[in-house]
Design a protein around this motif. Structure first.
Motif, mmCIF file in Angstrom:
data_model
loop_
_atom_site.group_PDB
_atom_site.id
_atom_site.type_symbol
_atom_site.label_atom_id
_atom_site.label_comp_id
_atom_site.label_asym_id
_atom_site.label_seq_id
_atom_site.Cartn_x
_atom_site.Cartn_y
_atom_site.Cartn_z
ATOM 1 N N SER A 236 -12.823 7.682 66.101
ATOM 2 C CA SER A 236 -14.263 7.879 66.221
ATOM 3 C C SER A 236 -14.571 8.725 67.447
ATOM 4 C CB SER A 236 -14.966 6.515 66.319
ATOM 5 O OG SER A 236 -14.594 5.682 65.245
ATOM 6 N N TRP A 264 -19.473 0.203 70.803
ATOM 7 C CA TRP A 264 -20.248 1.349 70.359
ATOM 8 C C TRP A 264 -19.599 2.644 70.818
ATOM 9 C CZ3 TRP A 264 -22.862 -3.201 71.335
ATOM 10 C CH2 TRP A 264 -23.817 -3.587 70.377
ATOM 11 N N ASP A 266 -19.934 7.179 70.602
ATOM 12 C CA ASP A 266 -20.873 8.290 70.490
ATOM 13 C C ASP A 266 -20.719 8.922 69.103
ATOM 14 O OD1 ASP A 266 -22.729 10.199 71.004
ATOM 15 O OD2 ASP A 266 -21.423 11.450 72.252
ATOM 16 N N ALA A 267 -21.196 8.201 68.094
ATOM 17 C CA ALA A 267 -21.099 8.646 66.704
ATOM 18 C C ALA A 267 -22.279 8.069 65.937
ATOM 19 C CB ALA A 267 -19.777 8.205 66.095
ATOM 20 N N ARG A 268 -22.473 8.497 64.712
ATOM 21 C CA ARG A 268 -23.578 7.987 63.898
ATOM 22 C C ARG A 268 -23.126 6.904 62.914
ATOM 23 N NH1 ARG A 268 -28.856 9.826 65.079
ATOM 24 N NH2 ARG A 268 -29.360 9.508 62.884
ATOM 25 N N GLY A 324 -22.977 4.131 65.281
ATOM 26 C CA GLY A 324 -21.859 4.306 66.199
ATOM 27 C C GLY A 324 -21.091 3.029 66.505
#
Length: 388
Positions: A236, A264, A266-268, A324
């Motif tokens: 990720s 968490w 840094d992604a959607r 994320g």
């Protein structure tokens, strides 16, 4: 109604012995006569050995794909009792290999479901062209051979033994299955997952078939599901916080335990995996719902206490908070309940409330104790919500 149907009575009922029933309808016991059924055979034997470790009677499990196309599963436990030797303390070797277990799976939270379900080595024996069981117990080595579920001999003492343990070697019957080949990678993926879900379990897989030489892997993860989250995160974006948030606790109201790990990035994309008694629940269920409710409650409470959300602002949704997020939710229950025959969705209202409360409490504590990391997570969620 025809005369023939009307004349049906108890005299027409056919009662089959376990071996006959299994061989007549193999799909009912292993799910398929294709690859999936062969893997279930393997996992039935592996599951028994894994549960020896989880019960504290053994320290490791070794699975070997042998050059003759067979599979050997060994553990270093005390050895299955052998009736001919007068051993006591559990089902004998003969019972293990010829009798179907009663109930939906003994052991409850203390037993890992490695395959689709628990049916036991009896099924593997019935669907093998040949099976050899070896027991090392109380200084003696015992061996018994079976052909298509029928004992060739009684257990025979063949000499002294160093150490103790049980080894079951078998070859899936080509008269039953469309293929009898096992993929090293498929087995490795599931054994790795089981080791991650059961902290401290040590299991190896060795392939002796390749012409280029054997290959072997061993799985042992002291971090449990935290290690699973970390491995999933490797594919990720960059983590928003270095540590994986994790906890495990007893929940008497649901008669079991809940273990959760999350982080968490840094992604959607949201990546949440759920398990019940070490078995994947791809359709989710009450533990998945409870996790999302508890997560949303903890984050919203944190945001409101610090006035990051005003009284006029709506609560942040679980979908928004989950952007994320990588998480693993694993419950181990004495009496798991499922929706549907495939057992892919967990039921039980108490599971939902217990998981929600545990996640709200532990995630809330982490947010309070780690203000900088909490700011990175909650701040990103708020920025995303206001941007949209």
């Amino acid at each position: 109604m025809s005369e023939d149907v009307g004349g049906y009575d108890a005299a027409r009922i056919e009662v089959l012995e376990p071996r006959e029933a299994i061989r007549k309808r193999p799909g009912m016991y292993v799910g398929s006569t294709g690859e999936r059924g062969v893997y279930q055979m393997v996992f039935d034997v592996v599951g028994r050995a894994v549960n020896e470790v989880l019960a504290g009677r053994a320290s490791a499990v070794d699975v070997t794909l042998t050059p003759d196309g067979g599979v050997r599963v060994a553990d270093d436990g005390p050895g299955v009792p052998v009736e001919a030797a007068g051993h006591a303390g559990g089902p004998s070797l003969e019972e293990l290999l010829t009798h179907l277990p009663t109930g939906a799976g003994a052991g409850g939270r203390h037993a890992a479901v490695v395959g689709m379900f628990i049916v036991g080595p009896c099924v593997t024996n019935a669907l093998s062209s040949r099976l050899t069981a070896e027991v090392r117990r109380e200084g003696m080595r015992w061996v018994q051979e079976y052909v298509r579920g029928v004992a060739v001999t009684a257990p025979v003492a063949v000499g002294p033994a160093a150490g103790s343990g049980t080894s079951i070697a078998f070859r899936p019957d080509p008269d039953v299955f469309e293929t009898v080949e096992c993929s090293f990678d498929v087995l490795a993926e599931r054994l790795r997952e089981v080791a991650l879900l059961n902290r401290g379990l040590s299991v190896s897989l060795t392939d002796e078939r390749p012409a280029v030489g054997p290959r072997s892997v061993r799985f042992h993860f002291p971090g449990g599901v935290r290690d699973l989250v970390a491995s999933l995160d490797a594919r990720s974006g960059a983590p928003l916080h270095a540590d994986v948030v994790g906890f495990e606790c007893e929940e008497p109201r649901m008669e079991g335990t809940v273990e959760v790990a999350l982080r968490w990035c840094d992604a959607r994309e949201e990546r949440v995996r759920t398990y019940a008694n070490s078995r994947p629940t791809p359709e989710g269920g009450t533990h998945a719902v409870g996790f999302r409710e508890g997560m949303a409650a903890a984050v919203n409470a944190y945001a409101r206490e610090r006035r990051l959300l005003t009284a006029a602002d709506p609560d942040l949704t679980a979908d928004r908070i989950g952007e994320g997020l990588t998480a693993v939710v694993s419950v181990k229950l004495d009496h798991p309940e499922f929706e549907g025959a495939t057992r892919g969705r967990l039921a039980g209202a108490s599971v939902r409330s217990c998981v929600a409360e545990a996640v709200r409490q532990h995630l809330g504590a982490w947010l309070d104790e780690q203000p900088e990391r909490a700011e990175a997570v909650v701040g990103r969620v708020l920025r995303s919500a206001r941007r949209d």
